[in-house]
Design an enzyme around this catalytic site. Sequence first.
Site, PDB file in Angstrom:
ATOM      1  N   LYS A  13       0.844  -1.210   0.000  1.00  0.00           N
ATOM      2  CA  LYS A  13       0.000   0.000   0.000  1.00  0.00           C
ATOM      3  C   LYS A  13       0.873   1.251   0.000  1.00  0.00           C
ATOM      4  CE  LYS A  13      -2.931   0.451   3.562  1.00  0.00           C
ATOM      5  NZ  LYS A  13      -2.839   1.722   4.281  1.00  0.00           N
ATOM      6  N   ARG A  18       2.901   5.922  -3.129  1.00  0.00           N
ATOM      7  CA  ARG A  18       4.040   6.760  -3.536  1.00  0.00           C
ATOM      8  C   ARG A  18       4.288   6.663  -5.033  1.00  0.00           C
ATOM      9  NH1 ARG A  18       4.154   5.612   1.668  1.00  0.00           N
ATOM     10  NH2 ARG A  18       5.336   6.864   3.169  1.00  0.00           N
ATOM     11  N   GLY A  84      -5.036   7.635   5.627  1.00  0.00           N
ATOM     12  CA  GLY A  84      -4.176   8.629   6.272  1.00  0.00           C
ATOM     13  C   GLY A  84      -2.987   8.966   5.386  1.00  0.00           C
ATOM     14  N   ARG A 112      -8.811  11.672  12.457  1.00  0.00           N
ATOM     15  CA  ARG A 112      -7.389  11.361  12.708  1.00  0.00           C
ATOM     16  C   ARG A 112      -6.570  12.654  12.760  1.00  0.00           C
ATOM     17  NH1 ARG A 112      -5.548   6.481   9.138  1.00  0.00           N
ATOM     18  NH2 ARG A 112      -3.767   6.651  10.519  1.00  0.00           N
ATOM     19  N   SER A 157       7.064   8.943  12.217  1.00  0.00           N
ATOM     20  CA  SER A 157       5.959   8.721  11.289  1.00  0.00           C
ATOM     21  C   SER A 157       6.429   8.951   9.863  1.00  0.00           C
ATOM     22  CB  SER A 157       4.807   9.668  11.616  1.00  0.00           C
ATOM     23  OG  SER A 157       3.985   9.839  10.483  1.00  0.00           O
ATOM     24  N   GLN A 159       4.570   9.192   7.399  1.00  0.00           N
ATOM     25  CA  GLN A 159       3.655  10.124   6.725  1.00  0.00           C
ATOM     26  C   GLN A 159       4.086  11.562   6.976  1.00  0.00           C
ATOM     27  OE1 GLN A 159      -0.263   8.929   7.994  1.00  0.00           O
ATOM     28  NE2 GLN A 159      -0.096   6.957   6.985  1.00  0.00           N
ATOM     29  N   ASP A 307       1.806  -1.606  11.905  1.00  0.00           N
ATOM     30  CA  ASP A 307       0.539  -2.080  11.319  1.00  0.00           C
ATOM     31  C   ASP A 307       0.281  -3.566  11.603  1.00  0.00           C
ATOM     32  OD1 ASP A 307       0.132   0.457  10.315  1.00  0.00           O
ATOM     33  OD2 ASP A 307       0.946  -0.005   8.337  1.00  0.00           O
ATOM     34  N   ARG A 338      -6.631   1.388  17.985  1.00  0.00           N
ATOM     35  CA  ARG A 338      -6.377  -0.060  17.894  1.00  0.00           C
ATOM     36  C   ARG A 338      -6.091  -0.704  19.238  1.00  0.00           C
ATOM     37  NH1 ARG A 338      -3.380  -0.174  12.041  1.00  0.00           N
ATOM     38  NH2 ARG A 338      -5.327  -0.056  10.872  1.00  0.00           N
ATOM     39  N   ARG A 380      -7.647  -3.633   9.607  1.00  0.00           N
ATOM     40  CA  ARG A 380      -6.701  -4.539  10.267  1.00  0.00           C
ATOM     41  C   ARG A 380      -7.336  -5.225  11.485  1.00  0.00           C
ATOM     42  NH1 ARG A 380      -2.350  -3.475   6.928  1.00  0.00           N
ATOM     43  NH2 ARG A 380      -1.913  -1.270   6.585  1.00  0.00           N
TER      44      ARG A 380
HETATM   45  C1  S3P Z   1       2.403   4.638   6.305  1.00  0.00           C
HETATM   46  C2  S3P Z   1       2.972   4.989   7.493  1.00  0.00           C
HETATM   47  C3  S3P Z   1       2.491   4.510   8.799  1.00  0.00           C
HETATM   48  C4  S3P Z   1       1.585   3.295   8.648  1.00  0.00           C
HETATM   49  C5  S3P Z   1       0.582   3.475   7.551  1.00  0.00           C
HETATM   50  C6  S3P Z   1       1.275   3.694   6.218  1.00  0.00           C
HETATM   51  C7  S3P Z   1       2.958   5.204   5.051  1.00  0.00           C
HETATM   52  O1  S3P Z   1       1.753   5.536   9.425  1.00  0.00           O
HETATM   53  O2  S3P Z   1       0.944   3.014   9.871  1.00  0.00           O
HETATM   54  O3  S3P Z   1      -0.258   2.339   7.436  1.00  0.00           O
HETATM   55  O4  S3P Z   1       2.662   4.684   3.953  1.00  0.00           O
HETATM   56  O5  S3P Z   1       3.707   6.186   5.134  1.00  0.00           O
HETATM   57  P1  S3P Z   1       2.446   6.708  10.298  1.00  0.00           P
HETATM   58  O6  S3P Z   1       3.286   7.513   9.393  1.00  0.00           O
HETATM   59  O7  S3P Z   1       1.303   7.473  10.860  1.00  0.00           O
HETATM   60  O8  S3P Z   1       3.227   5.986  11.347  1.00  0.00           O
END
Ligand code: S3P
Length: 419
Positions: A13, A18, A84, A112, A157, A159, A307, A338, A380
């Site tokens: 994913k 990306r 997210g 979120r 993170s 993200q 995850d 979770r 999940r």
């Molecule tokens: C992800 C980063 C993680 C992960 C999410 C996918 C990503 O989140 O839990 O399922 O693709 O960058 P966080 O950046 O909030 O830790």
Amino acid sequence: MDKVKTLRCASDKSISHRSAIFSSIAYGTNTIKNYLFAQDTLNTIKAFKKLGVEISIDNGIVSIKGNGKYLKEASDIIDLGNSGTGMRLISAVCAGQNFLSILTGDNSLKNRPMKRIIEPLAQMGATILSRKNFLAPLAIFGKNNLSGIQYNSNIASAQVKSACLIAGLYTDEKVEFSEPHLSRNHTEIMLKQFGVDLTIENRKITLGKNRELHGNFEIDVPADISSCAFVMVMCALKPNCEAIFFDCLVNPTRTGILKVFSDMGVNYEILNKKAMCGEEVADILVRYSPNLNPFYIDGEILPTLIDEIPALSILALFAGKPSILKDAKELRVKESDRIKSIVENLKKLGVSVEEYEDGFKIQPSKKLQKAYIETHFDHRIAMSFSILKALGYSLDLSETKSPNTSYPNFFEHLKYLGS
Ligand code: S3P
């Protein structure tokens, strides 16, 4: 043992998102093989179509004619559904545009935390309006030339890291990002492949001079170890099961689960290591593993298996002693809380569980009472408890649609392993 089963789980994913995002803002036409055709990643494709990028899907191959960094104003709201990653990374792309973008999502995504990306993006010069407490929908009025940033994130993170690096493509000024523990590094790997200069020293990333993305590649997306985790746990718990999971991503920033599998005594082997789109990939053989140790998970391993905790919480029921999780507060702000979702549902099954602010302690229990599992529409959570159902335990799930966000073939694969 039964005949060895073979599976190719859902595509990754994070890498799918990306590949679509970077191909959209690059110069050149990229094709993506094995793109994850699930709700989250299809919403990312829809978002870039709305932002004027030419994207077609033919015979399972996604073809993206990049626009370069600057996109076109969308005529409508952009809906990222449950994702997210989609919202946080695309917010950063929008922060670099000279027009208004309005980003929304489903009820889970609208609750979120977005402060973590609004803060750095605003510091770089984007104007971002949100609901109270920095919640989406977000209205982003960006700028073609943002300011630089030196950002020390207090959470590990990927993200947040990706949002800062993507927004950093829209400035010539200094951009530096550091994080407390190493989170998944697919953004760094893929930006380099697209020709962006970046240097990485310990946990500090600095963008260099070239911040334009160029490429005419074929990207081949490996299978997602986070999705494989559920079916691997099923195989480890199903008497006589033996299965090979093909093309699993084994990037070290994602393989905390394999370390925990080793500690717990899950019987697995890594076969055929190879490289795919700059990432490490392998086939993984998993066998029924009747004698499991408990886990103790804390500290810097967490971002590498964040995850996979719901799947591991199911494995913990079959260990010889109690399993403990600490330092996992981030789990409270995923698609559902979770920690609460796992603890509440295990209690309904009659398991003795202690809830901590940042984790839990699970007492093993192979005898489970009949229960109604509330998934909170979290893919999940639904997949984790479905493993118990597939093993013959009597439980009902509040819904079984949420796995479509990341693993559309999940139930088919679970059934195949259980057969
Ligand atoms: C992800 C980063 C993680 C992960 C999410 C996918 C990503 O989140 O839990 O399922 O693709 O960058 P966080 O950046 O909030 O830790």
